[in-house]
Scaffold this motif. Structure first.
Motif: not given
Length: 312
Positions: A245-271
């Motif tokens: 529906l969102s016309q995503s060009e990449t494959r999105i799985t539930p684990h994508s959201f886990r990866h996203t959470a970890a990456t965003m936290l680290l990029e915001k400077g979380v230890d």
């Protein structure tokens, strides 16, 4: 029942009752051992298997079944653990897997985190997918749009696995919607927190509705349209439809959201130690892979900005 089948069942029972492995891991082990048993043609008893036969099996996986390196490695680990258990039980001596020179090189792949626009489009898609439903239905815990939207937001906020989300129970959530007890791999428990006030409020409302529909305290937190447990497979299918529906060009799985959470936290400077605790990683080396993602993001930003280009 053949001796081979009996030994496999004994090992699976050991993994389930003694090792407390997850249902997904046990299912994978069962499949791996069945493939191994078929390779032996049920003619060679497990006690008579030699080291050479194990090496033949690994080559069979690589060449004839054309399994990926990750699959071959997982099946090799399963067979090795199986024979370690067999040796401990006295069925073989020694294990035919001992000291085998098996080297399976895995390609280095960084976890794929979603960008902020991708996350926004997915969350918007949960709303558009339910635009034709009656307003009263949107308040029910069994409503697809409501449960999916909250499930995705909870995964982004906490980085929990889809299996952990499916196993989440009402009694695991604090009344203020902030604290969540997660049952992770190997029966390890951890606590995660939701600190976003609007999301806390929505989760409290959802939880209140779950109790008001006659649910008992041990009932699962997320349910499907029939009021039954929201399974990982159901959520995977919903995410696949939302990605379309969102016309995503990449494959999105539930684990994508886990990866996203970890990456965003680290990029915001979380230890990284806090991220490790949040994700439930037993060792920090597992979490460190996300630092490479952050480094790549930094590289991309600098490449796009390229301040020195201003000077020719």
């Amino acid at each position: 029942m053949t001796a081979h089948t009996a030994h496999i069942q004994g090992f699976i029972d050991h993994c389930r009752s003694i090792k407390s492995l997850s249902a997904n891991t046990i299912k994978a082990y069962q499949q791996d051992l069945n493939i191994f048993g078929n390779f032996l043609n049920q003619e060679t008893s497990p006690e008579a298997v030699t080291s050479e036969k194990i090496m033949d099996f690994i080559e069979y996986l690589r060449v004839q079944r054309q399994n990926s390196p990750a699959t071959v490695r997982r099946r090799w680990i399963c067979i090795r653990k199986y024979y370690s258990w067999m040796a401990a039980q006295g069925f073989v001596c020694p294990s035919p897997c001992d000291k085998l020179p098996v080297r399976i090189q895995l390609p280095k792949r960084l976890p794929r985190a979603l960008s902020e626009p991708q996350v926004s489009r997915i969350l918007m898609a949960t709303k558009s997918s339910a635009s034709m439903r009656r307003k009263v239905e949107l308040q029910k815990p069994s409503n697809v749009q409501l449960s999916t939207d909250l499930a995705l937001r909870l995964m982004i906020a906490t980085g929990i696995r889809v299996g952990e989300l499916s196993a989440l129970r009402l009694e695991d959530v604090s009344t203020d919607g902030e604290r969540y007890r997660i049952r992770g791999k190997g029966s390890r428990e951890r606590i995660v927190y939701v600190m976003n006030p609007p999301l806390q409020e929505r989760l409290r409302s959802y939880m209140s509705a779950r109790y008001s529909d006659g649910s008992k305290p041990s009932s699962n937190f997320f349910v499907n349209r029939n009021g039954s447990t929201l399974t990982p497979q159901t959520l995977r299918l919903r995410i696949k439809k939302l990605a379309e529906l969102s016309q995503s060009e990449t494959r999105i799985t539930p684990h994508s959201f886990r990866h996203t959470a970890a990456t965003m936290l680290l990029e915001k400077g979380v230890d990284i130690r806090f991220v490790q605790k949040l994700l439930g990683h037993s060792t920090i080396s597992t979490t460190e892979i996300y630092t490479h993602v952050s480094d790549q993001s930094l590289r991309n930003v600098l490449q796009n900005a390229d301040p020195i280009a201003l000077f020719g």
